[in-house]
Design a protein around this motif. Structure first.
Motif, PDB file in Angstrom:
ATOM      1  N   ALA A  14       0.845  -1.192   0.000  1.00 40.77           N
ATOM      2  CA  ALA A  14       0.000   0.000   0.000  1.00 40.77           C
ATOM      3  C   ALA A  14       0.880   1.242   0.000  1.00 40.77           C
ATOM      4  N   ARG A  15       0.515   2.217  -0.789  1.00 41.25           N
ATOM      5  CA  ARG A  15       1.270   3.467  -0.872  1.00 41.25           C
ATOM      6  C   ARG A  15       0.544   4.548  -0.101  1.00 41.25           C
ATOM      7  N   GLY A  16       1.192   5.649   0.097  1.00 39.93           N
ATOM      8  CA  GLY A  16       0.551   6.767   0.755  1.00 39.93           C
ATOM      9  C   GLY A  16       1.194   7.073   2.089  1.00 39.93           C
ATOM     10  N   VAL A  17       0.937   8.286   2.568  1.00 41.19           N
ATOM     11  CA  VAL A  17       1.568   8.767   3.790  1.00 41.19           C
ATOM     12  C   VAL A  17       1.156   7.926   4.987  1.00 41.19           C
ATOM     13  N   GLY A 274      17.842   6.438   0.410  1.00 41.41           N
ATOM     14  CA  GLY A 274      17.994   7.670   1.167  1.00 41.41           C
ATOM     15  C   GLY A 274      16.905   8.688   0.893  1.00 41.41           C
ATOM     16  N   VAL A 275      16.824   9.667   1.780  1.00 40.08           N
ATOM     17  CA  VAL A 275      15.955  10.829   1.610  1.00 40.08           C
ATOM     18  C   VAL A 275      16.819  11.940   1.032  1.00 40.08           C
ATOM     19  N   TYR A 276      16.503  12.404  -0.149  1.00 40.29           N
ATOM     20  CA  TYR A 276      17.339  13.382  -0.827  1.00 40.29           C
ATOM     21  C   TYR A 276      16.675  14.754  -0.956  1.00 40.29           C
ATOM     22  N   ASP A 277      15.384  14.819  -0.615  1.00 44.26           N
ATOM     23  CA  ASP A 277      14.642  16.065  -0.795  1.00 44.26           C
ATOM     24  C   ASP A 277      13.938  16.423   0.509  1.00 44.26           C
ATOM     25  N   MET A 278      14.641  17.041   1.418  1.00 46.80           N
ATOM     26  CA  MET A 278      14.064  17.446   2.702  1.00 46.80           C
ATOM     27  C   MET A 278      13.147  18.658   2.541  1.00 46.80           C
ATOM     28  N   ALA A 279      13.380  19.447   1.505  1.00 46.54           N
ATOM     29  CA  ALA A 279      12.634  20.690   1.335  1.00 46.54           C
ATOM     30  C   ALA A 279      11.379  20.544   0.489  1.00 46.54           C
ATOM     31  N   GLY A 280      11.164  19.378  -0.113  1.00 46.08           N
ATOM     32  CA  GLY A 280      10.029  19.224  -1.011  1.00 46.08           C
ATOM     33  C   GLY A 280      10.218  19.978  -2.310  1.00 46.08           C
ATOM     34  N   ALA A 281      11.488  20.269  -2.653  1.00 41.77           N
ATOM     35  CA  ALA A 281      11.777  21.060  -3.848  1.00 41.77           C
ATOM     36  C   ALA A 281      11.402  20.329  -5.124  1.00 41.77           C
ATOM     37  N   SER A 282      11.341  19.018  -5.074  1.00 48.39           N
ATOM     38  CA  SER A 282      10.989  18.228  -6.252  1.00 48.39           C
ATOM     39  C   SER A 282       9.511  18.332  -6.593  1.00 48.39           C
ATOM     40  N   LEU A 284       7.351  16.408  -5.227  1.00 45.41           N
ATOM     41  CA  LEU A 284       6.755  15.107  -4.939  1.00 45.41           C
ATOM     42  C   LEU A 284       5.845  15.215  -3.713  1.00 45.41           C
ATOM     43  N   LYS A 285       4.639  14.691  -3.841  1.00 41.40           N
ATOM     44  CA  LYS A 285       3.694  14.768  -2.727  1.00 41.40           C
ATOM     45  C   LYS A 285       4.229  14.062  -1.492  1.00 41.40           C
ATOM     46  N   THR A 286       4.924  12.937  -1.702  1.00 40.58           N
ATOM     47  CA  THR A 286       5.452  12.194  -0.558  1.00 40.58           C
ATOM     48  C   THR A 286       6.544  12.987   0.154  1.00 40.58           C
ATOM     49  N   ALA A 287       7.356  13.722  -0.597  1.00 42.83           N
ATOM     50  CA  ALA A 287       8.410  14.528   0.020  1.00 42.83           C
ATOM     51  C   ALA A 287       7.816  15.685   0.806  1.00 42.83           C
ATOM     52  N   ILE A 288       6.802  16.330   0.250  1.00 44.26           N
ATOM     53  CA  ILE A 288       6.157  17.444   0.942  1.00 44.26           C
ATOM     54  C   ILE A 288       5.440  16.960   2.193  1.00 44.26           C
ATOM     55  N   ALA A 289       4.798  15.790   2.100  1.00 41.98           N
ATOM     56  CA  ALA A 289       4.110  15.228   3.267  1.00 41.98           C
ATOM     57  C   ALA A 289       5.105  14.882   4.363  1.00 41.98           C
ATOM     58  N   MET A 290       6.254  14.333   4.005  1.00 41.95           N
ATOM     59  CA  MET A 290       7.279  14.040   5.002  1.00 41.95           C
ATOM     60  C   MET A 290       7.799  15.330   5.634  1.00 41.95           C
ATOM     61  N   LEU A 337       8.275   3.913   2.324  1.00 43.48           N
ATOM     62  CA  LEU A 337       8.649   4.972   3.254  1.00 43.48           C
ATOM     63  C   LEU A 337       9.303   6.143   2.535  1.00 43.48           C
ATOM     64  N   VAL A 338      10.163   5.849   1.572  1.00 44.07           N
ATOM     65  CA  VAL A 338      10.825   6.884   0.767  1.00 44.07           C
ATOM     66  C   VAL A 338      10.668   6.496  -0.695  1.00 44.07           C
ATOM     67  N   SER A 339       9.950   7.291  -1.436  1.00 44.91           N
ATOM     68  CA  SER A 339       9.662   6.949  -2.831  1.00 44.91           C
ATOM     69  C   SER A 339      10.940   6.840  -3.648  1.00 44.91           C
ATOM     70  N   VAL A 340      10.965   5.854  -4.527  1.00 43.21           N
ATOM     71  CA  VAL A 340      12.102   5.692  -5.434  1.00 43.21           C
ATOM     72  C   VAL A 340      12.247   6.902  -6.351  1.00 43.21           C
ATOM     73  N   GLU A 341      11.192   7.690  -6.484  1.00 48.40           N
ATOM     74  CA  GLU A 341      11.274   8.898  -7.311  1.00 48.40           C
ATOM     75  C   GLU A 341      12.333   9.862  -6.783  1.00 48.40           C
ATOM     76  N   GLN A 342      12.529   9.886  -5.457  1.00 46.42           N
ATOM     77  CA  GLN A 342      13.569  10.760  -4.916  1.00 46.42           C
ATOM     78  C   GLN A 342      14.938  10.335  -5.429  1.00 46.42           C
ATOM     79  N   ALA A 343      15.201   9.038  -5.435  1.00 44.86           N
ATOM     80  CA  ALA A 343      16.485   8.542  -5.921  1.00 44.86           C
ATOM     81  C   ALA A 343      16.646   8.821  -7.409  1.00 44.86           C
ATOM     82  N   ARG A 344      15.580   8.627  -8.178  1.00 48.18           N
ATOM     83  CA  ARG A 344      15.667   8.873  -9.617  1.00 48.18           C
ATOM     84  C   ARG A 344      16.023  10.327  -9.903  1.00 48.18           C
ATOM     85  N   LEU A 345      15.374  11.248  -9.197  1.00 47.73           N
ATOM     86  CA  LEU A 345      15.652  12.670  -9.416  1.00 47.73           C
ATOM     87  C   LEU A 345      17.057  13.033  -8.955  1.00 47.73           C
TER      88      LEU A 345
END
Length: 400
Positions: A14-17, A274-282, A284-290, A337-345
């Motif tokens: 299941a995905r989501g915050v 890893g978590v690469y986007d602490m600021a939600g600059a990408s 990504l909804k998951t990064a902003i939610a975190m 927990l950490v979307s693979v999209e963060q790693a891709r970006l």
């Protein structure tokens, strides 16, 4: 029924915050222990049949679980080809010529015997020295050394392991052990650190401690046989974030108060999930939610709205320069927990900007924290990191 539900979740998490955390908790062990659960399912079905207690529903569920678990085992085995392919694609197939000994078929095979009891992580070829202080914060500023049992030769390569745990939990004994044991048995000096945890100590205390540990290594590691001029760094999750941030911010005085003049460069970084986007600059909804739902409440002293610069300064995605060191980035597609999209970006931006090599291994069907203990997948990943780091170490020495 429970095994069938766990298997279904592992295959389609299941995905989501809100759902991502329980999905990880239920799916992580199922995914990496699929061979053990498959064996247990078969034994349970056989015992039920022998005792005449089987039912049609029970057999259907057991059969469905077995099929799903077999698929998980098969997916885990694919990791060997995937990580090898990533190294070939990004370094070139000739990279193996830089190794002292090319990998044999035995080196590439699944070590089934060692996986029978994956939680028994003992390596007689390695000795551990525990509880060495590297800073003033008591137990949170202690490190362990993993050394060859016969003692390393002078000038051995050094690996720094940074544990994960959402910047709020975890310790040096819990993570990275398979990799450190594997490398120490081959002559490396491996260092595992504790660091201060939030919310008691808010960010940037965590990266400050990592920098302090790097400074300690530069000054002291030669006493244990290590080469103070060569340092690789690795870690998973929050440790992956700290690994990448430390690698991208060498000698930044704002992140190393008290040791501003210390050399905190690293030669190579291997972050896992890893978590690469602490600021939600990408975006990504998951990064902003975190950022807003967790980091602002538990890790940072202020919210993003009140101090966006602090979040941006803590984001490896925004700290990439042409002088970034070599990277080997590893992430799973089923990470909830950490979307693979963060790693891709992150990898995309590294490849656009950095002058050094960037290797990316994206592992299908793989959850967060897959490498905590030995498994089919983690065994293949550890061996790939071994080949990568030995390639890097040998290449670095030739270029000096």
């Amino acid at each position: 029924m429970i095994t069938a539900a766990l298997t279904a979740n592992a295959l389609r998490p299941a995905r989501g915050v809100r759902s991502g955390i329980p999905s990880f908790a239920a799916g992580w062990l199922t995914t990496e222990l699929a061979p053990h659960l498959l064996t247990a399912t078969a034994v349970d079905a056989a015992v039920s049949t022998a005792r005449g207690r089987g039912s049609r529903l029970g057999y259907l569920l057991a059969g469905a679980s077995a099929v799903g678990l077999a698929a998980l085992v098969r997916e885990s085995g694919r990791a060997q080809g995937l990580v090898a392919g990533a190294l070939d694609a990004d370094l070139g197939p000739d990279y193996l010529q830089a190794l002292e000994t090319p990998p044999s078929p035995a080196d590439l095979a699944t070590p089934w015997r060692r996986l029978v009891n994956p939680f028994r992580m003992r390596e007689p070829r390695v000795k551990v020295i525990r509880g060495i202080a590297y800073g003033p914060a008591g137990r949170r500023n202690e490190l362990d050394l993993y050394l060859p049992s016969e003692g390393p030769s002078t000038g051995a390569p050094v690996l720094l392991q940074v544990h994960g745990g959402a910047w709020t939990i975890g310790n040096k004994e819990q993570q990275g052990v398979p990799l450190m044991q594997h490398l120490a048995a081959k002559g490396w000096v491996c260092v595992a650190i504790n660091y201060r945890l939030a919310p008691r100590d808010r960010f940037p205390a965590q990266i400050v401690d990592v920098k302090r540990a790097i400074a300690w290594i530069r000054e002291n590691i030669a006493d244990y046989g290590g080469d103070p001029e060569y340092l690789a760094i690795t870690g998973g999750s929050a440790g992956g974030h700290l690994t990448a941030l430390a690698a991208l911010t060498p000698d930044d005085p704002t992140l190393q108060p008290g040791c501003e003049d210390a050399d905190t460069t690293v030669q190579v970084a291997v972050p896992h999930y890893g978590v690469y986007d602490m600021a939600g600059a990408s975006g990504l909804k998951t990064a902003i939610a975190m950022r807003d739902g967790f980091l602002a409440r538990r890790v940072f002293p202020r919210s993003w709205e009140d101090d966006p610069e602090a979040y941006e300064a803590a984001s490896p995605l925004l700290r990439i320069t042409p002088d970034a060191p070599d990277f080997f980035v590893i992430h799973g597609t089923n990470d909830t927990l950490v979307s693979v999209e963060q790693a891709r970006l992150f990898v995309e931006r590294l490849r656009e900007t950095s002058k050094r090599t960037v290797v990316f291994a994206e592992l299908p069907g793989t959850q967060h924290a897959f490498d905590i203990f030995p498994s089919i997948r983690s065994a293949h990943v550890v061996r790939a990191i071994d080949r990568y780091l030995h390639w890097h170490w040998n290449t670095w020495r030739q270029q000096r």
